[in-house]
Motif scaffolding. Structure first.
Motif, mmCIF file in Angstrom:
data_model
loop_
_atom_site.group_PDB
_atom_site.id
_atom_site.type_symbol
_atom_site.label_atom_id
_atom_site.label_comp_id
_atom_site.label_asym_id
_atom_site.label_seq_id
_atom_site.Cartn_x
_atom_site.Cartn_y
_atom_site.Cartn_z
ATOM 1 N N GLN A 184 7.209 72.098 69.645
ATOM 2 C CA GLN A 184 7.758 73.396 69.271
ATOM 3 C C GLN A 184 6.706 74.261 68.577
ATOM 4 O O GLN A 184 6.748 75.492 68.679
ATOM 5 N N GLU A 185 5.756 73.642 67.913
ATOM 6 C CA GLU A 185 4.675 74.401 67.277
ATOM 7 C C GLU A 185 3.826 75.125 68.318
ATOM 8 O O GLU A 185 3.484 76.303 68.160
ATOM 9 N N GLN A 194 6.991 82.511 64.452
ATOM 10 C CA GLN A 194 6.916 81.386 63.544
ATOM 11 C C GLN A 194 7.594 80.155 64.149
ATOM 12 O O GLN A 194 8.558 80.270 64.907
ATOM 13 N N ARG A 195 7.095 78.983 63.762
ATOM 14 C CA ARG A 195 7.697 77.751 64.272
ATOM 15 C C ARG A 195 9.158 77.641 63.841
ATOM 16 O O ARG A 195 10.001 77.155 64.603
ATOM 17 N N THR A 196 9.481 78.087 62.640
ATOM 18 C CA THR A 196 10.865 78.009 62.165
ATOM 19 C C THR A 196 11.807 78.813 63.059
ATOM 20 O O THR A 196 12.970 78.438 63.251
ATOM 21 N N THR A 197 11.290 79.915 63.612
ATOM 22 C CA THR A 197 12.099 80.735 64.521
ATOM 23 C C THR A 197 12.408 79.973 65.802
ATOM 24 O O THR A 197 13.554 79.936 66.269
ATOM 25 N N THR A 199 12.334 76.728 66.173
ATOM 26 C CA THR A 199 13.183 75.585 65.820
ATOM 27 C C THR A 199 14.655 76.004 65.760
ATOM 28 O O THR A 199 15.535 75.299 66.260
ATOM 29 N N ALA A 200 14.919 77.166 65.144
ATOM 30 C CA ALA A 200 16.294 77.639 65.019
ATOM 31 C C ALA A 200 16.899 77.970 66.377
ATOM 32 O O ALA A 200 18.059 77.615 66.670
ATOM 33 N N LYS A 203 17.503 74.768 68.348
ATOM 34 C CA LYS A 203 18.676 74.049 67.844
ATOM 35 C C LYS A 203 19.967 74.674 68.372
ATOM 36 O O LYS A 203 20.913 73.965 68.748
#
Length: 250
Positions: A184-185, A194-197, A199-200, A203
């Motif tokens: 995902q990175e 961003q990776r968090t974006t 990831t969300a 998910k």
């Protein structure tokens, strides 16, 4: 033609993998035989840079089987975003230009595997000798440019979840497998977020049963629903590809 054994066409021995690249497989036997002495097998690794912005493009690389390469634009701050992905349906390096010219972007291996390389000047010589070969690569250059144009529009106009779905569909087409071997990175880097974006969004897609994520992999579970979630960009590019290169299957 077999994928994994040495091939013989018009009396010329071809390296393993020729049938693993659909652009080569679409060539007439005499044209393929003309390229054969100059094709060399490559084993590409994840993250390998084939050329960087400003480099002279001296080799054309043709990914085979599930290998995939990203063409990236790099900002002054070092950020990178993908403008095209190239897999078994195509080639990278010296396609739009005739080679020996500075590359505008960076070519990075995203999904490792087999490829074939040919000196760009040898490919150019073959194009001059064969109008049919030149036409095939010219039509491929057209669809590669169309992909870049559509990618620019997509990045500007569409949401991250639509863009992620588009990218998963395009990669699924080229990787020939329901499982995409990618972190995902890396995906976040390619989409310029961003990776968090990522990831969300991943998910949410997993919760809906469209994909399944794991360590270094993303598995597509429901492609039809994923297609409905994506923007129109994937379908637009694929439709143009089929119009321009009906003999080359992604």
């Amino acid at each position: 033609m077999a994928d994994t054994a040495e091939l013989s066409v018009m009396g010329a021995t071809l390296p393993p993998g020729c049938a693993g690249n659909r652009l080569l497989a679409a060539l007439r036997p005499d044209d393929l035989a003309m390229l054969a002495p100059h094709l060399s097998p490559r084993a590409l690794t994840t993250g390998q840079t084939l050329f960087d912005a400003g480099d002279d493009v001296v080799e054309t690389v043709l990914p085979c089987y599930s290998t995939m390469i990203s063409l990236l634009v790099i900002t002054r701050d070092g950020d990178e975003i993908e403008v095209a992905s190239i897999g078994r349906e195509g080639a990278i390096g010296g396609i739009v230009s005739a080679g020996f010219k500075p590359a505008y972007g960076r070519a990075v291996v995203r999904i490792p595997g087999a490829a074939l390389g040919i000196p760009t000047h040898r490919l150019e010589e073959a194009k001059l000798r064969s109008p049919a070969l030149a036409d095939l690569f010219a039509r491929y250059a057209d669809v590669l440019l169309a992909q870049m144009m559509q990618s620019s529009a997509c990045n500007a106009l569409h949401s991250i979840d639509q863009r992620l779905c588009r990218w998963l569909l395009s990669t699924h087409d080229r990787a020939n497998d329901a499982t995409i071997r990618l972190t995902q990175e890396t995906l976040a880097d390619m989409l310029g977020v961003q990776r968090t974006t990522v990831t969300a969004v991943a998910k949410a897609l997993q919760d809906e049963g469209l994909i399944r994520t794991g360590r270094g992999r993303i598995e597509i579970l429901d492609r039809p629903r994923l297609e409905r979630r994506a923007c129109e960009c994937h379908d637009q590019v694929e439709a143009h590809f089929q119009r321009m290169l009906p003999e080359v299957q992604t």
